[in-house]
Design an enzyme around this catalytic site. Structure first.
Site, PDB file in Angstrom:
ATOM      1  N   LYS A 149       0.830  -1.329   0.196  1.00  0.00           N
ATOM      2  CA  LYS A 149      -0.056  -0.152  -0.115  1.00  0.00           C
ATOM      3  C   LYS A 149       0.639   1.381   0.119  1.00  0.00           C
ATOM      4  O   LYS A 149       1.712   1.375   0.674  1.00  0.00           O
ATOM      5  CB  LYS A 149      -1.008  -0.168   1.342  1.00  0.00           C
ATOM      6  CG  LYS A 149      -1.885   1.096   1.250  1.00  0.00           C
ATOM      7  CD  LYS A 149      -2.683   0.797   2.424  1.00  0.00           C
ATOM      8  CE  LYS A 149      -3.697   1.906   2.700  1.00  0.00           C
ATOM      9  NZ  LYS A 149      -4.709   1.790   3.889  1.00  0.00           N
ATOM     10  N   SER A 183      -9.228   2.037   3.080  1.00  0.00           N
ATOM     11  CA  SER A 183      -8.205   2.719   1.995  1.00  0.00           C
ATOM     12  C   SER A 183      -7.430   1.614   1.378  1.00  0.00           C
ATOM     13  O   SER A 183      -6.553   2.326   0.582  1.00  0.00           O
ATOM     14  CB  SER A 183      -7.759   3.851   2.875  1.00  0.00           C
ATOM     15  OG  SER A 183      -6.831   3.187   3.730  1.00  0.00           O
ATOM     16  N   SER A 197      -9.788  -0.064   7.126  1.00  0.00           N
ATOM     17  CA  SER A 197      -9.207  -0.103   5.857  1.00  0.00           C
ATOM     18  C   SER A 197      -8.663  -1.467   5.193  1.00  0.00           C
ATOM     19  O   SER A 197      -8.190  -1.349   3.895  1.00  0.00           O
ATOM     20  CB  SER A 197      -7.989   0.999   5.626  1.00  0.00           C
ATOM     21  OG  SER A 197      -8.555   2.196   6.132  1.00  0.00           O
TER      22      SER A 197
END
Length: 473
Positions: A78, A152, A176
């Protein structure tokens, strides 16, 4: 010719250790799949094709190749965690584009275990929202590209669900990891506080954010978790890592093949007043509970004592975390929804920093979890929103959409307790359904044990049928 894209991390690592395939061959095949599919999916902010192939050769030359738990396994990271030599953009044009000097500790642990970082994945600006879109692109659900992958950690989840990588690294501050995992049919484990090193943004959203794995199988999630936690339990090394946990964190003290009866509470109630859970997700939780009862666990319907102030507390912590992360960034380069979120949060930074409400929430839940080892809930309240330019829409509209589709994840960031999203069933649209398992501190292994039983009792398709190698596995 054997195809490696679409295989599990455990399968790939075993083949590399046994020299049935080289790390370069594995990485090259996954890079080719990314090139084929990512224009439709939007998982990656940047690819490291040349660097990844060179690093794959370095793995092949390692003297300890036969002992590496993730030997030659391609992994995505990420884009809010540092990868040496790459910029960390955190989903925003307001971030500096200078390359990182060092890997984040979790990335370093994956590399030490033999994994190869193929790229950094898309996330929403400052990882605020449960949809992934912004200046670097939109991450779509590979099962239905008209829908968001979630957020996210949406890019990481999309990459795994599309078979571009077998595992990916993400993090979870209000859901997330679990939200995109639930959208995309993956295992997404948010460890409890302090089990895996955090170091996310500026203060980990007051200690609520945790790094964790996204995977298509419980075996892969367990393997990656053991590496991230520093236990290396899967290789028999039994060493303790910086997280301060030993091999029992990955095994829970349970011998392989040993069956333990657990006490499970099933709740389909939304934690937030005024938000309801749709029937498909509620039905999935009830059915998962029935399967666990049939497997011998003590399962009963019981709702946690969610306080009426949970919604306002969640909003205060959510916005305050963004306010801290936005400090020092040029507000002119932030989306309007982010600026509003941060401006609201600045009012709460002082009040949430002390953690009073979080401690009250833990105290409120402790009697419930003394009676029930595990809580089983729906993972989402409804399917993910459309894959759209949410970053160009108003703040209130974003908050309402996020809250209404994902009210079930934030409580467990506030408590700091472990939780995992598990694929379960299929929605009418063909997108995977999902449930959530929550436990007391230190129960990661118990949650993965139960997730593994659900996987055995109700297997899921591991990758979305986008075409190419590994289709629909």
């Amino acid at each position: 010719m054997t195809s490696w894209a679409g295989r599990t991390a455990a399968e790939i690592a075993a083949a590399v250790r046994e020299k049935r395939v080289t790390p370069r061959e594995v990485v090259a095949e996954h890079l080719a799949r990314i090139e084929l599919l990512d224009a439709r999916v939007g998982a990656f902010r940047t690819l490291r094709a040349t660097a990844a192939l060179a690093e794959a050769d370095e793995v092949a030359a390692r003297a300890d190749l036969a002992e590496l738990p993730l030997a030659g396994v391609p992994v995505a990271v990420k884009d809010n965690l540092a990868v040496r030599g790459e910029s960390t953009r955190n989903g925003t044009a307001a971030s500096p584009d200078a390359p990182a000097d060092e890997d984040h500790v979790t990335v370093a642990r994956l590399r030490a275990a033999g994994a190869v970082v193929v790229g950094l994945t898309n996330c929403p600006e400052l990882c605020v929202f449960g949809t992934t879109e912004g200046v670097y692109g939109t991450a779509r659900n590979p099962w239905d590209t008209t829908r968001t992958a979630g957020g996210s950690s949406g890019g990481s989840a999309a990459a795994v669900a599309a078979g571009m990588v077998p595992i990916a690294l993400g993090n979870d501050g209000m859901g997330s990891l679990r939200i995109p995992a639930a959208n995309c049919g993956l295992i997404g484990l948010k460890p409890g506080h302090g089990v895996v090193p955090a170091g996310i943004g500026h203060g980990d959203w007051f200690g609520m954010s945790e790094n964790g794995p996204l995977a298509t199988t419980v075996e892969d999630a367990r393997l990656m978790f053991s590496v991230l936690a520093g236990t290396r339990a899967e290789t028999g090394a039994g060493t303790e890592g910086a997280a301060g946990v030993g091999p029992e964190a990955a095994t829970g003290g349970v011998r392989a093949g040993e069956s333990v009866t657990r006490t499970v509470a099933v709740s389909v109630r939304s934690p937030l007043v005024g938000v309801t859970v749709s029937r498909p997700y509620a039905d999935a939780a009830r059915e998962a509970g029935e399967l666990l009862a049939g497997a011998g666990h003590r399962v009963r319907r019981a709702d946690p004592p969610y306080p009426v102030w949970l919604g306002t507390t969640s909003l205060a912590h959510w916005t305050a975390g963004t306010a801290v992360d936005a400090e020092g960034l040029d507000p002119r380069r932030l989306a309007r929804r982010t600026r509003v979120h941060a401006a609201l949060g600045r009012r709460f930074v002082g009040s949430v920093r002390g953690g009073v409400r979080r401690e009250q929430l833990r105290e409120r839940f402790e009697p419930f979890f003394a009676e029930h080892e595990v809580l089983l809930t729906p993972a989402l309240a409804r399917r993910g929103p459309a894959a759209a330019e949410w970053h160009r829409r108003g703040w209130l509209r974003n908050v309402l959409v996020n809250t209404n589709y994902s009210p079930l994840t934030p409580p467990w960031n506030l408590t700091g307790w472990p939780a995992v999203a598990v694929p379960f069933g299929t929605l009418a649209s063909g997108v995977p359904g999902a449930v959530q398992l929550v436990g007391r501190p230190g129960s990661e292994a118990v949650l993965l044990e139960l997730a593994g039983q659900l996987e055995e009792l109700r297997p899921w398709r591991r990758t979305a049928p986008l075409g190419g190698a590994g289709e629909g596995l």
